[in-house]
Structure formats: C-alpha cells, structure tokens
Design a protein around this motif. Structure first.
Motif, mmCIF file in Angstrom:
data_model
loop_
_atom_site.group_PDB
_atom_site.id
_atom_site.type_symbol
_atom_site.label_atom_id
_atom_site.label_comp_id
_atom_site.label_asym_id
_atom_site.label_seq_id
_atom_site.Cartn_x
_atom_site.Cartn_y
_atom_site.Cartn_z
ATOM 1 N N ARG A 53 41.562 38.843 28.239
ATOM 2 C CA ARG A 53 40.752 38.943 29.260
ATOM 3 C C ARG A 53 39.358 39.580 28.911
ATOM 4 O O ARG A 53 39.195 40.141 27.767
ATOM 5 C CB ARG A 53 41.309 39.937 30.164
ATOM 6 N N TYR A 79 39.547 39.299 37.439
ATOM 7 C CA TYR A 79 40.773 40.218 37.526
ATOM 8 C C TYR A 79 41.585 39.457 38.637
ATOM 9 O O TYR A 79 41.361 38.486 39.188
ATOM 10 C CB TYR A 79 40.102 41.322 38.233
ATOM 11 N N ASP A 111 40.795 45.940 34.492
ATOM 12 C CA ASP A 111 41.089 45.091 33.527
ATOM 13 C C ASP A 111 42.117 45.545 32.512
ATOM 14 O O ASP A 111 42.566 44.919 31.897
ATOM 15 C CB ASP A 111 39.713 44.954 32.584
#
Length: 600
Positions: free
Chosen positions: A201, A314, A455
């Motif tokens: 991510r 997210y 995150d």
C-alpha cells in the motif's frame, strides 16, 4: 459506493479488496483559529507572496513579523528576499548558501517580540522554539539550531524624524528564519506517496511547497520529490524509486494532459504500474491524463482520476460507530442524530472491561477485538478475539500488568493481525492470539501512549513525556518499528494522542493548562481544539479524515478526563446517551461512561 483497496503488485496486477466511502461532515469540530494547511490540495494558480519590507510602514512589530516571513517562497531567491530587509552595511553578515544547501530555520514565537528604543535604533529580542529545518526539497527535518532567543536591531529607512520610510534590520542573525505562522500562510503542505516496504500500500510523506510556485512548475516539483526519496524517518518502512532515478527536463503539459520524462534504471511494467498509482495520488489536483516516458520513449499513459477511483488509499467501511465502557462493559453510544451500532462482543465476554480497541477486517468485515480487562486483584490483562458479528472466543495474555493503555490494531493486510499496546510504561506488539512481545524503540524513557495511522505503516508515540512518530516495516509479515522521530510542539507533557487525519494528530497535553491541539505530523502547524480541559486527558480516540470522502464521523474525536467522557471539543457524553443499560434504582447514583472509542 464500492471501491477497491491498494494491494500488492503481483505479475503487474494489483490485488484489491472492496472498501466504501461516503460524504464527510465536519460540522461537529469547532476550531478556535485557522486550521493547519496540512492536508489541502493545491489549486492551479499563484498563491501569496511574502510581504515586502515597506508593507509594515512605521509599525515596528509588524516589520519584525514580516521579517520572519521574508524567506518564504522559492528557495533559490530566499537570501535575496531576506536581504531586502537588511541594512546595506549589514547584508554581508548573512552568509549565502546555494542550491540544495538553502534551508530555513522554522521557529515558533513563544512570546511577542520585545522591542526597546535605543539612541539611534531599536533593540529587538525574539523568544522562539526551534521547530525544524525546512530544506529546499520541501522536507521539514528536525531542527539543528538550539537558540531560544535571537537579537537584532532596527534602524529607520528614512531621514531622521520621518516614520514613513519603514525600517531595516541591523546586526541580523546569520540564519534564514521563518516563523511557523509564515509557514502556514505562504506554503501548502502536500502529501506525496511511497510504496510500503512490502509494496502492499501507499504511505504518505509530507512536503511543503511555496504557494508562489507557478502552476506550470508544480508537477515537476512533486516528481522531483518522489525521485529524491522519502523522508529519513520513513525510510525503514517504505520503498523509494529505483536508485539513480532522475527527471529529464521539466514536466510539460496543458489542459489537464501532462508528460513526465524519467531516467529510471531497471524499470519494468510492474514498476510503471506502481509509479502510475503513486503519481495519481501525489498529484491530486490533476484530473485527466499523465504520460510517463522513460528516456524519451513513451511507456505508459494513465487516466489520473480513474487510477484514484480504482485504487483508493485506505480501507474504510461505509459505517462507523461510537462505543464506550460503562460499568465494566462495552456499550454503544447514540449522539446527536447518529445511529448506534450493536456491541460486537458477546455478553459473556463483555465484563470487567477497562478499555478496548476494535476494527473491521477482511472481505466479510470480521471484527477484531482487543480488550483490557481487570481481574479480581485489580491487575489488568489483554484479551483478543475475532468474530463475524460478535466476538465470542477470546485468547488472554499470559502476563498481567498494573496498567495497560488503550490497544490499537495495525491496519495492514488481511493476513495475520497485529496490534500495539502500552503496558506498565513499555510498548508491546500483540497478535490475534494475545501473545505480547516487547518492542525495542531504542529510547530509554517510558512509553505512555501509542496510536496507529490508517495505512498501518506509521505510528505516533508518547515517550518520556514527548511526542514521537515512527514507521513500521512489514517485511517478513511481522511489524517492526523503526527509529522514532521526536516532534517539537508548544504542548508539553502530552498524555494522549491519536490520528485525526492522514498527516495530522490530535494531542492532549499542557499549554499552561491541560489542552487539546490538532498538530501536523512534523509538529510545525498547530490548531487549538480545546484550550482548557481542566484536568489531564487520560484517554483519547479519533476517527481520522482522509483525502477522499469518508463517513460523517470523519474528523471526530472523543476523550476522557477525570473520569468524564467528552466528544469534540467539549461536549460531555451523558449516561442517557449510553445505549442498552438499565437505569439505576431510585437513590442510586448512575455511573459515568468512560474510555470512548470508534469502530470502523
């Protein structure tokens, strides 16, 4: 609305998970002054230029404050702007630096400037807190200077007896000073994004861009930030672009169509896909297309809006709920026009609870629950479980402690789940079986609070009575905490912290008296949320806002002080707002809700 979550890139394809979004409503928050610029997007146009020397007229204090803003703007002209404020005979005292060596010492005034008239000048003393060093690449790094005061003199610019000529600075400091207020006014704090160390991510990294930078150069500045790599404190937990990646000339474009030309050694389709997503989120004001060239050869054209829609940052559910602890059990809260959620813990396990941390995880939106429970002897243990609607089976930690803080889950991938918790002044990692392992921070002082970003790769800590941030590396599937960076804020002795936004923290501490501030992730920009809590905040939980629309609770926070729970900024949470409780018998005093938190 359903979206897909950023996942790891495998064979050039991204693994995605469904998430949702809604419409933010921040009317609940009452800001007492202008908030930080920490999460605003640029507009394509010129911003404010710092004030000129003549702008203050005969007002000496305004002149001093303008002098502390003169360095703001593009770094290559910072010395020129400041020297316009300095008397001709003293200009050489400010030794110039060039290129990447240009850096501004960001300071926070701790009092009004003291200006005392002298024979033919005025003596100025400013008391400051050193906040950080703003480098030419937009990074605000920890301060190098240690001065708490600076002294210089003001001389009149016009003939004797005439006040309309303004002033010049004599005996100037040999450093480029920039006040935190000038940083707020003449820069825009931007997020650029790097892939996490496990490439699952994107992780935000904050930069400051002078608002006076022309629109046609702003894309180039962001791309150069990306090629230069992440901030030092993030390096353990994120991956930069391939070594020796450089930008060839400036980005070019018009009418929403842009072109970037790079020298990017070892690039392949997978890296180009990752870079495209990085650029889409690092350039949020662009809505059309961006062509990526490698050594003048077109390699990939991306639709920026489509990239952001397909790969949101997210994982957030469509709904979020408020809960609290009331008489040793978790109960839902119903505040204002909000609906209340069902308690996600089975009744037989919902006993002797001191505090809790809950989150949703996976495609089926299972609930992860971490409870701090008190035994008959008053000692506390951590209990952890997972369930579909209500968690029924819990694993309990082997050891007990005198005091355990609010546990927080790390929002990583959907594999094995981990969280962090403070127990008896030490930081621990725990897993979904309640196995606790000590975390080595490299700091000797006691830890009093921990909070995790959305995150899953950045945390905030209170260590030794000071606010810190650190990054987490997930390589090998285990969360490893990197070196902590201490933040400089005007709040002292912080007691509680949580994430109020992507690059913002809500922090409780003391500003002469107990207070709650919204603080940017580097400590530079502050907003007072409540200036007089009355007593120390012992528990704080926030629902963070995000760069794209989320739930109506976004930006909300709740806290506990002296055994009383509040919603932001100062409204007490009453027993009547606690759901599923039986009123006490006549003559018996009702308990108070404590340890409020969010489930999302």
């Amino acid at each position: 609305m359903r979206r897909r979550l950023l996942g790891g890139v495998l064979g050039g394809a991204l693994i995605m998970t469904a998430v949702g979004c809604g419409i933010p409503d921040r009317t609940e928050v009452q800001i007492e002054q202008r908030g930080p610029a920490a999460e605003t997007n640029w507009s394509l146009g010129r911003g404010l230029d710092p004030p000129t020397r003549e702008a203050s007229g005969s007002d000496a204090e305004v002149f001093v404050r303008n002098f502390l803003a003169a360095a703001a703007g593009e770094p290559d002209r910072a010395y020129e702007r400041v020297k316009r404020f300095i008397a001709t005979a003293d200009k050489a005292r400010l030794q110039e630096k060039q290129g990447s060596e240009v850096a501004l010492s960001v300071v926070r005034l701790t009092d009004d400037p003291v200006i005392k008239p002298d024979v033919d000048s005025m003596k100025v003393t400013i008391s400051v807190q050193q906040v950080g060093l703003l480098r030419a690449n937009g990074m605000l790094v920890p301060p190098l200077a240690t001065e708490s005061t600076y002294e210089f003199r003001l001389v009149r610019a016009g003939p004797a007896g005439q006040d309309d000529g303004g002033y010049f600075v004599s005996d100037p400091p040999n450093v480029l000073l920039l006040s935190d207020e000038a940083l707020r006014l003449y820069y825009q704090a931007e997020s650029i994004y790097f892939w996490s160390s496990d490439r699952s991510r994107l992780v935000s990294d904050q930069r400051y861009l002078p608002s006076a930078v022309p629109a046609e150069r702003r894309v180039s500045e962001v791309v150069r930030w990306l090629t230069a790599g992440p901030s030092e404190w993030l390096r353990v937990g994120v991956s930069g672009l391939p070594d020796r990646t450089e930008m060839i000339n400036n980005a070019t474009g018009a009418d929403g169509r842009w072109e970037v030309n790079l020298d990017m050694p070892g690039v392949d389709d997978e890296r180009l896909s990752q870079l495209g997503i990085q650029l889409a989120w690092s350039l949020p004001e662009l809505v059309r297309t961006l062509e990526i060239k490698i050594l003048n050869q077109s390699r990939k054209t991306i639709d920026l809006s489509e990239q952001r829609a397909a790969y949101p940052l997210y994982e957030l559910d469509d709904s979020a709920w408020r809960f609290c602890v009331y008489e040793g059990a978790i109960h839902p809260l119903a505040l204002a026009n909000e609906s209340a959620g069902a308690v996600p813990v089975a009744a037989e396990a919902n006993r002797n609870v001191v505090s809790a941390g809950l989150r949703r995880v996976g495609k089926d939106k299972d609930v992860l629950a971490a409870l701090v429970v008190a035994g008959a002897n008053g000692r506390q243990r951590l209990a952890v479980g997972r369930g579909q609607n209500a968690v029924e089976v819990f694993s309990t930690a082997e050891s007990d402690h005198a005091k355990i803080g609010r546990p927080v889950w790390l929002r990583g991938d959907d594999g094995r789940s981990y969280g962090l918790v403070v127990a008896d002044g030490k930081l621990y990692r725990f897993d979904d079986q309640a196995v606790m392992r000590p975390v080595q921070l490299g700091l000797a002082d006691q830890v009093s609070a921990v909070a995790a970003a959305l995150d899953g790769h950045r945390i905030a800590l209170i260590v030794g009575g000071a606010l810190h941030v650190a990054t987490i590396s997930w390589e090998g599937g285990l969360p490893t905490v990197g070196p902590a960076r201490r933040l400089v804020t005007s709040l002292v002795n912080p007691t509680a912290v949580d994430w109020s936004g992507e690059n913002r923290l809500v922090v409780a501490g003391s500003a002469g008296r107990p207070a709650i501030y919204d603080v940017s992730l580097d400590g530079a920009l502050e907003t007072r949320l409540r200036e007089d809590v009355g007593t120390d905040v012992t528990h704080l939980a926030a629902y963070p806002s995000t760069p794209y629309p989320s739930t109506p609770l976004a930006g909300s926070f709740m806290y506990e002080a002296n055994g009383v729970a509040y919603r932001n900024p100062s409204e007490q949470i009453r027993r009547e707002q606690v759901q599923d409780v039986t009123p006490p018998p006549a003559g018996v005093r009702a308990g108070s809700p404590t340890a409020p938190f969010f489930l999302y």
